[in-house]
Design a protein around this motif. Structure first.
Motif, mmCIF file in Angstrom:
data_model
loop_
_atom_site.group_PDB
_atom_site.id
_atom_site.type_symbol
_atom_site.label_atom_id
_atom_site.label_comp_id
_atom_site.label_asym_id
_atom_site.label_seq_id
_atom_site.Cartn_x
_atom_site.Cartn_y
_atom_site.Cartn_z
ATOM 1 N N ASP A 33 0.995 -1.133 -0.095
ATOM 2 C CA ASP A 33 0.114 0.009 -0.061
ATOM 3 C C ASP A 33 0.763 1.206 -0.030
ATOM 4 N N LYS A 35 0.241 4.223 0.870
ATOM 5 C CA LYS A 35 0.340 5.020 2.251
ATOM 6 C C LYS A 35 1.261 4.557 3.186
ATOM 7 N N CYS A 36 1.114 3.151 3.308
ATOM 8 C CA CYS A 36 2.288 2.647 4.301
ATOM 9 C C CYS A 36 3.329 2.787 3.794
ATOM 10 N N LYS A 58 -4.022 2.509 6.387
ATOM 11 C CA LYS A 58 -2.948 2.697 5.531
ATOM 12 C C LYS A 58 -2.511 1.397 4.720
#
Length: 252
Positions: A33, A35-36, A58
Motif C-alpha cells: 500500500d 500510504k504505508c 494505511k
C-alpha cells in the motif's frame, strides 16, 4: 493489492502465469500500500509486535492488517488535558486476544510497580512496556498487558488496557477498578517527580472524564494481595495522597 485484482487472480489463477506471480508475491510480502510505504512501513497482522509504531487505514485487506513503521511516532490519546497518554499504537502494542468492557465509573484505583529496570526516556520505557506485554501474553497466557496504564520516569503515561477495558492487574478486583503501574522497582527509592506528578494527574483525569468515581478509593496492590508491590518507598509516599484508604477495597 486491490481486492478486485486479488479476486480476479483467484478466478484465473490456473490460466494466467501473471496472476500466479502476483499471487505468490502477495502471499509472501503482504498487501502493498502506497500510504504505508510513504511512511517507510510494512503492512502486517497486528497480532505481532511492531518495531516502531502502528498506523491504521494505511493498508489494504482486513482491519487487522496495519502499517508498522520502523521508527516510533509518539501520539497522545488526547483523553486528558493535563497529562500525555502515549497510545498503544505509538508503542507498537500487539492486538489483545480478547477484550472485556469495563463498567465505569469505578470506585477503586490500584497502584503497582513493574519491578523492572527504571526508564527515563520514551525509547527505553517503550522497550520495557513491550517486554511486559510479551511476558503477560506469552508466559502468563493473559489476553493483553495487565495494567490499565504504565507510568515512566520520562514523565509519560503509557496506555495499557486503558479506561474502558477490564484488566488483569489485581485478582478479584479487576472488574471494579483501574490500575497504573510505575515502571521500575520502588522498594528503596521513590519514582522521580515527573512520574509522581504524571500518575496523580492521570488519576485526576479519570475523575474528570467520568471513568473514576469522584469519591474513589486509592490502594496499593499489597492491600489485597501478599506482595510488596508497589514497593515500600512508594507505598509509604502514597499513604499521604488524597483518597488513600487503609481499609479494604470494594472487592475480595
Amino acid at each position: 493489492m486491490e481486492k478486485s485484482l486479488w479476486t480476479s487472480c483467484l478466478v484465473v489463477l490456473l490460466l494466467s502465469p501473471t496472476c500466479l506471480s502476483i499471487t505468490a508475491d502477495y502471499l509472501i510480502t503482504g498487501p502493498r500500500d502506497d500510504k504505508c510505504a510513504a511512511l517507510g512501513g510494512i503492512c502486517q497482522n497486528d497480532n505481532q509486535y511492531c518495531t516502531g509504531s502502528y498506523f491504521s487505514n494505511k493498508c489494504a485487506g482486513p482491519v487487522t492488517t496495519r502499517c508498522c513503521t520502523k521508527n516510533i511516532t509518539i501520539r497522545d490519546t488526547k483523553e486528558c488535558k493535563n497529562v500525555m497518554i502515549i497510545s498503544r499504537d505509538s508503542w507498537g502494542a500487539r492486538r489483545p486476544v480478547k477484550v472485556l468492557p469495563l463498567k465505569t465509573p469505578v470506585g477503586d484505583f490500584f497502584l503497582h510497580h513493574t519491578d523492572t529496570k527504571n526508564c527515563t526516556t520514551a525509547k527505553n520505557c517503550i522497550s520495557i512496556v513491550k517486554s511486559i506485554q510479551q511476558y503477560h501474553m506469552n508466559d502468563k497466557n493473559w489476553w493483553d498487558i495487565a495494567y490499565s496504564f504504565l507510568v515512566g520516569e520520562d514523565g509519560h503515561v503509557y496506555e495499557g488496557r486503558g479506561w474502558k477495558t477490564v484488566g488483569s492487574h489485581t485478582r478479584g478486583c479487576n472488574d471494579k477498578s483501574l490500575a497504573a503501574s510505575m515502571i521500575g522497582n520502588f522498594n528503596d527509592v521513590l519514582p522521580n517527580a515527573a512520574a509522581l506528578s504524571s500518575v496523580k494527574r492521570l488519576i485526576s483525569c479519570g475523575v474528570e472524564i467520568g471513568r473514576l468515581s469522584p469519591n474513589y478509593s486509592l490502594f496499593g496492590h499489597r492491600d489485597v494481595r501478599d506482595t510488596d508491590c508497589p514497593g515500600n518507598a512508594l507505598y509509604k509516599n502514597m499513604s499521604s495522597w488524597t483518597h488513600f484508604h487503609i481499609h479494604g477495597p470494594g472487592c475480595p
